[in-house]
Scaffold this active site. Structure first.
Site: not given
Ligand code: NAD
Ligand code: UFG
Length: 344
Positions: A61, A126, A128, A150, A154, A295
């Protein structure tokens, strides 16, 4: 055909969303630097939605000419913006990398949208951004406050989008606040492929199930929840992908920057997830209860009413669907995309 430019389209949620968009008749232009993904995911997206048109630009990007080339392929009708770094612990160690990639990357994207007259955006936010919520279920009007770099990327991007939307009329932005995405496409061809030791619960559980790790450590058994373990709103990634299509289709009714929760409205504990996964896998997944993870909050789940009212979307897949589909992906791709080739 309308065209969506999808940043981060090779990633976990992005690849599933590409399938849904292509199936719905959108042309898709993916922009991804592959920093956390594989081009094989896109080959499999094409395989799952063969009649659709998907092009790929391996571009960061922050690379302005590269981004220009992707927009020039348009005309682009809307942008779906997934690209970003997402590991909470890494963001504490490398905050500037996170601010540069996520916040500055989004600034570049918005400038490119302005140059090309694109005003429609669906952004990956998110839950979060709610920090440790005072009330559950969480509504979009809950106070905001993230607890790590992180989360703050957001939050700052959300604030920036509100400022941009307020600065001139015509912007239509939906800020999708995801709860806990899990699961995989039911074909087992695409799914989550974390590098290194997974931080998140579901990929960790599945790596134990497939024999890559010995047992799950449950982070805390003394929370004020029904079984003492943390409670979250797990949402199937295909439901989440459908939420993005619904958000694009609902942009006609959006004015400015509007946050919308994407969750099921149900909370499940860590033990619920381990038990459901054991049933899907057909054997006990070993676990031990360890100390709380710094956290973490005790419990959080969504109030999903805005998504129903504004987007006409609700999640339909159960926890059993989530673990069954995640397991199918993990069992048929034990090393993720690692051992696959572009040919198959
Ligand atoms: P992911 O890492 O699988 O996908 C993100 C993609 O963005 C990757 O393919 C990466 O290569 C690409 N990318 C990162 N920085 C870039 C840049 N500067 N230029 C171009 N491409 C770039 O993650 P995901 O789980 O699919 O998450 C997608 C979005 O959703 C993220 O913004 C993440 O923060 C948000 N999100 C994810 C979760 C979750 O738990 N997976 C929860 C809440 C929000
Ligand atoms: N957990 C375990 N063992 C593990 C991993 C997770 O017990 O090995 C527990 C955590 O304590 C939590 C639950 O499983 O109670 C879910 O944990 P995750 O790490 O899967 O997800 P979180 O809810 O902590 O995190 C998510 C997103 C983050 C975001 C966060 C904010 O994945 O990107 O919510 O709340 F920042």
């Amino acid at each position: 055909m309308p065209t969506a430019l999808v940043t981060g389209g090779a990633g976990y949620i992005g690849s599933h969303t590409c399938v849904v968009l292509l199936e719905a008749g959108w042309d898709v232009v993916v922009v991804d630097n592959l920093s956390n993904s594989s081009e094989i995911a896109l080959a499999r997206v094409r395989e799952l939605a063969p009649s659709g048109s998907l092009s790929f630009h391996r571009v960061d990007l922050l690379d302005e000419p590269g981004l220009e080339a992707a927009f020039a392929e348009g005309p682009v009708d809307a942008v779906v913006h997934f690209a970003g770094l997402k590991a909470v612990g890494e963001s504490v160690e490398q905050p500037l990398r996170y601010y540069e990639n996520n916040v500055a990357g989004t600034v570049q994207l918005l400038k490119a949208m302005q140059r090309h007259g694109v005003r429609d955006l669906v952004f990956s936010s998110s839950c979060t951004v709610y920090g440790d919520p005072e009330e559950i279920p969480v509504t979009e009007s809950a106070p905001l406050g993230a607890a790590n770099p992180y989360g703050r990327t957001k939050l700052y991007i959300e604030e920036m989008l509100r400022d941009v939307a307020a600065s001139e009329p015509g912007w239509r932005m939906t800020l999708l606040r995801y709860f806990n995405p899990v699961g995989a496409h039911p074909s087992g061809r695409i799914g989550e492929d974390p590098t290194g030791i997974p931080n998140n619960l579901m990929p960790y559980v599945m790596q134990v199930a497939v024999g890559r790790r010995d047992h799950v450590t449950i982070h805390g058994g003394d929370y004020p929840t029904p079984d003492g373990t943390g409670v979250r709103d797990y949402i199937h990634v295909v439901d989440l992908a459908a939420g993005h299509l619904a958000a694009l289709q609902a942009l006609d009714h959006i004015d400015g920057a509007v946050p919308v929760n994407l969750g099921t409205g149900n909370g499940y504990s860590v033990l619920d997830v381990v038990r459901a996964a054991s049933a899907a896998v057909g054997r006990e997944i070993r676990y031990e209860i360890g100390p709380r993870r710094p956290g973490d909050v005790a419990a959080v789940w969504a109030d999903p009413r805005s998504a129903r009212e504004l987007l006409g979307w609700t999640a339909s897949r159960s926890l059993d669907d989530m673990v069954a589909d995640h397991w199918r992906w993990q069992a048929s791709n034990p090393d993720g995309f690692g051992s696959a080739t572009l040919a198959g």
